[in-house]
Write an enzyme that holds these catalytic residues in place. Structure first.
Site, PDB file in Angstrom:
ATOM      1  N   GLU A 284       0.826  -1.203   0.000  1.00 20.52           N
ATOM      2  CA  GLU A 284       0.000   0.000   0.000  1.00 20.52           C
ATOM      3  C   GLU A 284       0.862   1.256   0.000  1.00 20.52           C
ATOM      4  OE1 GLU A 284      -4.312  -0.604   1.764  1.00 20.52           O
ATOM      5  OE2 GLU A 284      -3.193   0.712   3.090  1.00 20.52           O
ATOM      6  N   HIS A 305       7.474 -27.030   0.103  1.00 23.38           N
ATOM      7  CA  HIS A 305       6.828 -28.141  -0.587  1.00 23.38           C
ATOM      8  C   HIS A 305       5.676 -27.645  -1.462  1.00 23.38           C
ATOM      9  CE1 HIS A 305       9.045 -31.190   1.823  1.00 23.38           C
ATOM     10  NE2 HIS A 305       9.178 -30.121   2.592  1.00 23.38           N
ATOM     11  N   LYS A 419     -13.877   0.597  -4.302  1.00 23.81           N
ATOM     12  CA  LYS A 419     -14.991   1.091  -3.471  1.00 23.81           C
ATOM     13  C   LYS A 419     -15.985   1.853  -4.336  1.00 23.81           C
ATOM     14  CE  LYS A 419     -12.209   1.801   0.684  1.00 23.81           C
ATOM     15  NZ  LYS A 419     -11.644   2.836   1.541  1.00 23.81           N
TER      16      LYS A 419
HETATM   17  O1  PA5 Z   1      -3.396   1.642   5.827  1.00 23.53           O
HETATM   18  C1  PA5 Z   1      -4.479   2.148   5.587  1.00 23.53           C
HETATM   19  O2  PA5 Z   1      -4.655   3.379   5.637  1.00 23.53           O
HETATM   20  C2  PA5 Z   1      -5.682   1.299   5.246  1.00 23.53           C
HETATM   21  O3  PA5 Z   1      -5.338  -0.031   5.140  1.00 23.53           O
HETATM   22  C3  PA5 Z   1      -6.757   1.461   6.310  1.00 23.53           C
HETATM   23  O4  PA5 Z   1      -6.221   1.100   7.541  1.00 23.53           O
HETATM   24  C4  PA5 Z   1      -7.980   0.605   5.998  1.00 23.53           C
HETATM   25  O5  PA5 Z   1      -8.503   0.949   4.747  1.00 23.53           O
HETATM   26  C5  PA5 Z   1      -9.052   0.789   7.064  1.00 23.53           C
HETATM   27  O6  PA5 Z   1      -9.406   2.129   7.163  1.00 23.53           O
HETATM   28  P1  PA5 Z   1     -10.219   2.683   8.394  1.00 23.53           P
HETATM   29  O7  PA5 Z   1      -9.374   2.569   9.597  1.00 23.53           O
HETATM   30  O8  PA5 Z   1     -10.514   4.112   8.040  1.00 23.53           O
HETATM   31  O9  PA5 Z   1     -11.478   1.858   8.508  1.00 23.53           O
END
Ligand code: PA5
Length: 431
Positions: A284, A305, A419
Site C-alpha cells: 500500500e 513443498h 470502493k
Molecule cells: O493503511 C491504511 O490506511 C488502510 O489499510 C486502512 O487502515 C484501511 O482501509 C481501514 O481504514 P479505516 O481505519 O478508516 O477503517
C-alpha cells in the site's frame, strides 16, 4: 535485544561500487523522512510515537484491557487493513497461531471481509459467552467494518441492553471527526484514538493495535520500549551506519535490476500474520504510478513443498527476505528409537529448532545459488521488545524505500477504485 540485517548472501548480486553509488540518495531519502520534509509528511507521526505516545490514554487502555479480560470470554475486534493486521500479527507472533486454543479470552477478528459465513459462525460462537467488542476505524466509514459492526451492535444490544452493550463496546477512531466518533459519542462507548498524523498501516503501536494486544494479555508498553530501542539503533544517517537505510537501498538496487517481487519468508509459522502485515505495509505504501516491488510471503518449511520449486527455479524476478528469531519460544530434543524404523536416529540428541535452523541455512544457500538474492533479518527473541523493534525497523525501511522509489509512502489512492465501483453497483446515494 537487537534486530540485525545480514547481507552475506547478496554479495554476488550487488557490488561495492553500487553501494557507493546509491549511498547519497539513500541518505537523502532517510533525511527527508526523519526531518519530515518528504511527501506525505503529515503522516509521519509514527516516527516519534515511541517517545511521545499519550501516557494518559495508555493507562486507560491498560484498564480497559484488564476489564475486557475480566468480563469476557470473547473479544471481537472489528477492523480491516491497518485497523486489523497489526494487532492480529502481534498477537499471533507472541501467542502463536493457536492463541485462541490456549487463551481464556478468545480474540476473533471480523469486519475484514464481507463473508456472511464467517460473520454467522463468529456470532454463533458468541452464544452463551460473555462478549466485548473493539470496533476500529480511523475514517469510521469503511464498509466491511461498518457492516460487521452493525450486526455486532445488534447482538450486543439484544444481549446486554443498549446501556449494557455500550459498556462492553470500545471504539478506536479519529479524535475529531467521523461516523464512528459520532456514534461512540451518542452511545457512550469508551473511545481510543487513532492519531491524525499516523496512517492505518503505520498504526499498530497506537491504540489501534495496542488495545487488542493488551486485552490478549501482552504488554503494550514493552512493545513501545522495543520501538524506542529501534528508533535509537536505526538513527544513523547513511547506509554504512543504519541497517534500515542499507536494507532500503538494497531493495531499491535489486528492483532496478529487475527483481520486482520480494518474498518475506520465515521458518517460524507464528510469523505468518506478521507477513500479512508486511505485505500491506509495503504494497500500500509503494505500489503507485505503476512502480514498486510486489511483496509476497512464504511460511517455511511448509511452503518449500509448494512454492519452493518456483523460488528455486522459476522466473528470476525474485528476492527474498528471511525473518527469524535467535531464541525459539520452545524446543524439543530428538530421541533415539530402537531399530531406527523411521531412519531418524542420526538426528538424536539434536533439537527440533536446531534442525529448523539448518533447514533455513540450507534453503538460503539453495535459493541464492538458484539466482535469488537472500537477505536475512534476525531478532533475538519472540517477545514484545523485539517485536516492537522489528515493527519500527520495517516502518522505517518502508518510508525510506518509498522516497527512494519516488512515491508518497503514506497515501493509498488506489484503494478507492474498487470502493467507487462497489458503491455504484450497490446503489449507494451519490455514486
Ligand atoms: O493503511 C491504511 O490506511 C488502510 O489499510 C486502512 O487502515 C484501511 O482501509 C481501514 O481504514 P479505516 O481505519 O478508516 O477503517
Amino acid at each position: 535485544m537487537a534486530v540485525v540485517l545480514k547481507t552475506d548472501l547478496i554479495k554476488n548480486f550487488i557490488a561495492d561500487h553500487e553501494y557507493r553509488a546509491i549511498g547519497p540518495a539513500a541518505g537523502l531519502a532517510f533525511a527527508l523522512l526523519s526531518s519530515g520534509a518528504g511527501e506525505g509528511n503529515d503522516f509521519v507521526g509514527w516516527l516519534d510515537l515511541p517517545e511521545r505516545y499519550d501516557r494518559e490514554e495508555m493507562q486507560r487502555l491498560k484498564a480497559a484491557a484488564a476489564r475486557i479480560r475480566e468480563e469476557s470470554d470473547i473479544l471481537i475486534v472489528a477492523g480491516i487493513g491497518g485497523s486489523y493486521l497489526g494487532a492480529r500479527a502481534v498477537i499471533e507472533l507472541l501467542g502463536s497461531q493457536m492463541f485462541n486454543d490456549f487463551s481464556p479470552l478468545k480474540v476473533y477478528f471480523l469486519g475484514n471481509d464481507l463473508s456472511a459465513d464467517r460473520l454467522n459462525r463468529i456470532l454463533q460462537l458468541c452464544e452463551g459467552k460473555r462478549v466485548s467488542v473493539n470496533v476500529i476505524s480511523k475514517s469510521g466509514t469503511t464498509t466491511e467494518t461498518s457492516i460487521a459492526f452493525r450486526f455486532l451492535r445488534r447482538m450486543m444490544e439484544q444481549r446486554y441492553g443498549r446501556e449494557g452493550a455500550a459498556k462492553r463496546i470500545y471504539a478506536t477512531t479519529d479524535s475529531s471527526s467521523g461516523t464512528l466518533l459520532a456514534l461512540a459519542n451518542e452511545e457512550g462507548y469508551e473511545k481510543f484514538t487513532v492519531p491524525g498524523d499516523i496512517g492505518g498501516r503505520y498504526s499498530v503501536l497506537t491504540s489501534v493495535g495496542l488495545l487488542p494486544i493488551a486485552a490478549a494479555g501482552f504488554d503494550p508498553e514493552a512493545l513501545l520500549e522495543g520501538a524506542l530501542a529501534g528508533k535509537k539503533r536505526f538513527s544513523g544517517t547513511s547506509i554504512y551506519n543504519n541497517d534500515a537505510i542499507k536494507y532500503a537501498a538494497i531493495r531499491h538496487m535489486l528492483y532496478q535490476k529487475g527483481m520486482t517481487t520480494e518474498i518475506y519468508s520465515s521458518f517460524e509459522p507464528s510469523f505468518a500474520m506478521f507477513t500479512e502485515w508486511l505485505k500491506q505495509l509495503f504494497a500500500e505504501s509503494h505500489g503507485k504510478d505503476h512502480k514498486g516491488v510486489f511483496p509476497t510471503g512464504a511460511s517455511f518449511s511448509t511452503d518449500l513443498h509448494s512454492i519452493g520449486q518456483f523460488i528455486q527455479d522459476g522466473t528470476r524476478t525474485l528476492f527474498e527476505t528471511m525473518v527469524g528469531f535467535k531464541t525459539p519460544r520452545s524446543d524439543l530434543e530428538l530421541f533415539e528409537l530402537p531399530g531406527d524404523g523411521d531412519g531418524l536416529n542420526y538426528l538424536s540428541g539434536r533439537t527440533l529448532e536446531q534442525v529448523n535452523a539448518v533447514a533455513q541455512q540450507a534453503t538460503a544457500l539453495a535459493h541464492q545459488s538458484g539466482g535469488v538474492p537472500v537477505l536475512s533479518i534476525e531478532a533475538d527473541a519472540m517477545d514484545e521488545a523485539n517485536i516492537g523493534e522489528l515493527i519500527y525497523f520495517f516502518e522505517l525501511v518502508c518510508g525510506v524505500s518509498g522516497y527512494l522509489l519516488g512515491v508518497n509512502p503514506f497515501d493509498q489512492p488506489g484503494v478507492e477504485s474498487y470502493k467507487k465501483n462497489m458503491f455504484h453497483l450497490l446503489g449507494k446515494p451519490g455514486y
